[in-house]
Write an enzyme that holds these catalytic residues in place. Structure first.
Site, PDB file in Angstrom:
ATOM      1  N   ILE A   1      29.415  47.010  34.652  1.00  0.00           N
ATOM      2  CA  ILE A   1      28.912  48.132  33.848  1.00  0.00           C
ATOM      3  C   ILE A   1      27.453  47.887  33.488  1.00  0.00           C
ATOM      4  CG2 ILE A   1      31.107  48.867  32.823  1.00  0.00           C
ATOM      5  CD1 ILE A   1      30.297  47.336  30.282  1.00  0.00           C
TER       6      ILE A   1
ATOM      7  N   TYR B   1      28.298  56.606  28.323  1.00  0.00           N
ATOM      8  CA  TYR B   1      29.302  55.679  28.874  1.00  0.00           C
ATOM      9  C   TYR B   1      30.582  56.423  29.222  1.00  0.00           C
ATOM     10  CZ  TYR B   1      32.743  51.854  28.834  1.00  0.00           C
ATOM     11  OH  TYR B   1      33.760  50.982  29.160  1.00  0.00           O
TER      12      TYR B   1
ATOM     13  N   ALA C   1      30.957  59.544  29.919  1.00  0.00           N
ATOM     14  CA  ALA C   1      30.736  60.422  31.070  1.00  0.00           C
ATOM     15  C   ALA C   1      30.927  59.669  32.376  1.00  0.00           C
ATOM     16  CB  ALA C   1      29.336  61.018  31.008  1.00  0.00           C
TER      17      ALA C   1
ATOM     18  N   ILE D   1      38.557  45.263  24.111  1.00  0.00           N
ATOM     19  CA  ILE D   1      38.820  43.913  24.603  1.00  0.00           C
ATOM     20  C   ILE D   1      37.757  42.972  24.039  1.00  0.00           C
ATOM     21  CG2 ILE D   1      39.254  42.517  26.651  1.00  0.00           C
ATOM     22  CD1 ILE D   1      41.089  44.980  26.386  1.00  0.00           C
TER      23      ILE D   1
ATOM     24  N   THR E   1      35.552  40.934  24.866  1.00  0.00           N
ATOM     25  CA  THR E   1      34.411  40.413  25.611  1.00  0.00           C
ATOM     26  C   THR E   1      33.213  40.328  24.660  1.00  0.00           C
ATOM     27  OG1 THR E   1      33.655  42.607  26.308  1.00  0.00           O
ATOM     28  CG2 THR E   1      35.248  41.475  27.731  1.00  0.00           C
ATOM     29  N   GLU E   2      32.299  39.439  24.982  1.00  0.00           N
ATOM     30  CA  GLU E   2      31.137  39.244  24.117  1.00  0.00           C
ATOM     31  C   GLU E   2      30.336  40.535  23.969  1.00  0.00           C
ATOM     32  OE1 GLU E   2      27.013  36.594  24.061  1.00  0.00           O
ATOM     33  OE2 GLU E   2      28.724  35.954  25.290  1.00  0.00           O
TER      34      GLU E   2
END
Length: 292
Positions: free
Chosen positions: A121, A183, A185, A218, A220-221
């Site tokens: 991403i 994001y 979209a 989630i 994730t950092e």
């Protein structure tokens, strides 16, 4: 009606969670042994964890991400964990030449491909949409167009191996919440394209599966850094999330939902009472912490 919803929705959410998890009971790690797998966005977060799981399953790995130094460390760790082989190609997903470079590496090294996991991403803020259409175009190029380009380049080899495409998406690609317009979209676009492509492959009797992964919050950092000041929920573990994605792809499931109860419940409420869901989402956010 309100009382019925309060009783019915948690029960159905639990039932949906059981349904999506029960399919993973047929999973055997030997299913991935010797398989040739590309993982994008593999230098950190969920992609990194998927690489480690696949390494333990003795798969052949080709990893890609922007940061070469991080990729080198992930590849080294994969080899320590037992990967049949592990290589990397560094580069930005908005580069038109990267898909062909990746697939050429897979063909030259392995002679084919069994699974393509699309996970990368671009950077986007968690804030009010400021009207920056240029940034939206750039994000669409990374989060959507590059997925299509990679899948298109990989299809000839995947058709030959009767392989799998795994698309890591988000609940933001099914439900339009606040502060994620660009994001969201890109993720809606992934759902539309790959759901349509799946239909075409079935019509043409092409045995290439497409698994769409609908992920919630989630740990994730990057996700925690972006939204923890606004969303008070506890994020789900990235290690388990990564394993569920791999299971879904190996079992050729149409969809993976993780965490299953939370994602399933939100999708159910959206179908039954979309305005109620919108209200619940808005009221659960610390809107005062969002910068304009």
């Amino acid at each position: 009606m309100g009382l019925l919803l309060k009783i019915f929705i948690p029960l159905l959410g639990a039932a949906l969670a059981f349904y999506f998890y029960s399919a993973s009971e047929n999973f055997n790690e030997e299913m991935l042994r010797g398989k040739r797998v590309i993982v994008t966005g593999a230098s950190s977060g969920i992609g990194e964890q998927m690489a480690y799981h696949l390494a333990r399953m003795e798969a052949h790995l080709l990893l890609t991400a922007r940061t070469e130094a991080k990729l080198q460390k992930v590849v080294e760790r994969c080899l320590e964990l037992g990967a049949a082989s592990a290589r990397y190609v560094s580069g930005s997903m908005d580069s038109p030449s990267l898909p062909e470079e990746l697939l050429r590496e897979a063909e030259n090294t392995w002679g084919g491909l069994d699974m393509l996991i699309l996970n990368h991403i671009g950077q986007s803020g968690f804030t009010y949409f400021n009207g920056d259409v240029g940034q939206l175009r750039k994000l669409m190029e990374i989060n959507f167009v590059s997925y299509v380009a990679l899948a298109t380049a990989a299809l000839p080899m995947l058709k030959e191996s009767e392989g799998s495409i795994v698309v890591v998406s988000s609940i933001a690609g099914r439900i339009g919440g606040p502060f994620t317009a660009p994001y969201s979209a890109t993720k809606f676009a992934l759902d539309g394209f790959f759901s349509s492509l799946r239909q075409e492959l079935i019509i043409d009797k092409v045995n290439v599966s497409i698994t769409l992964c609908i992920l919630g919050y989630i740990n994730t950092e990057s996700a925690v850094r972006a939204v923890s000041h606004v969303i008070p929920d506890t994020p789900a573990p990235k290690e388990e999330c990564a394993l569920e994605i791999i299971r879904g792809g190996a079992l050729r499931q149409r969809e993976v939902r993780y965490p299953p109860r939370a994602v399933g419940s939100m999708l159910l409420i959206r179908s039954l009472a979309p305005e109620l869901l919108d209200s619940i989402i808005r009221s659960s956010y610390r809107v005062e912490n969002v910068r304009r």
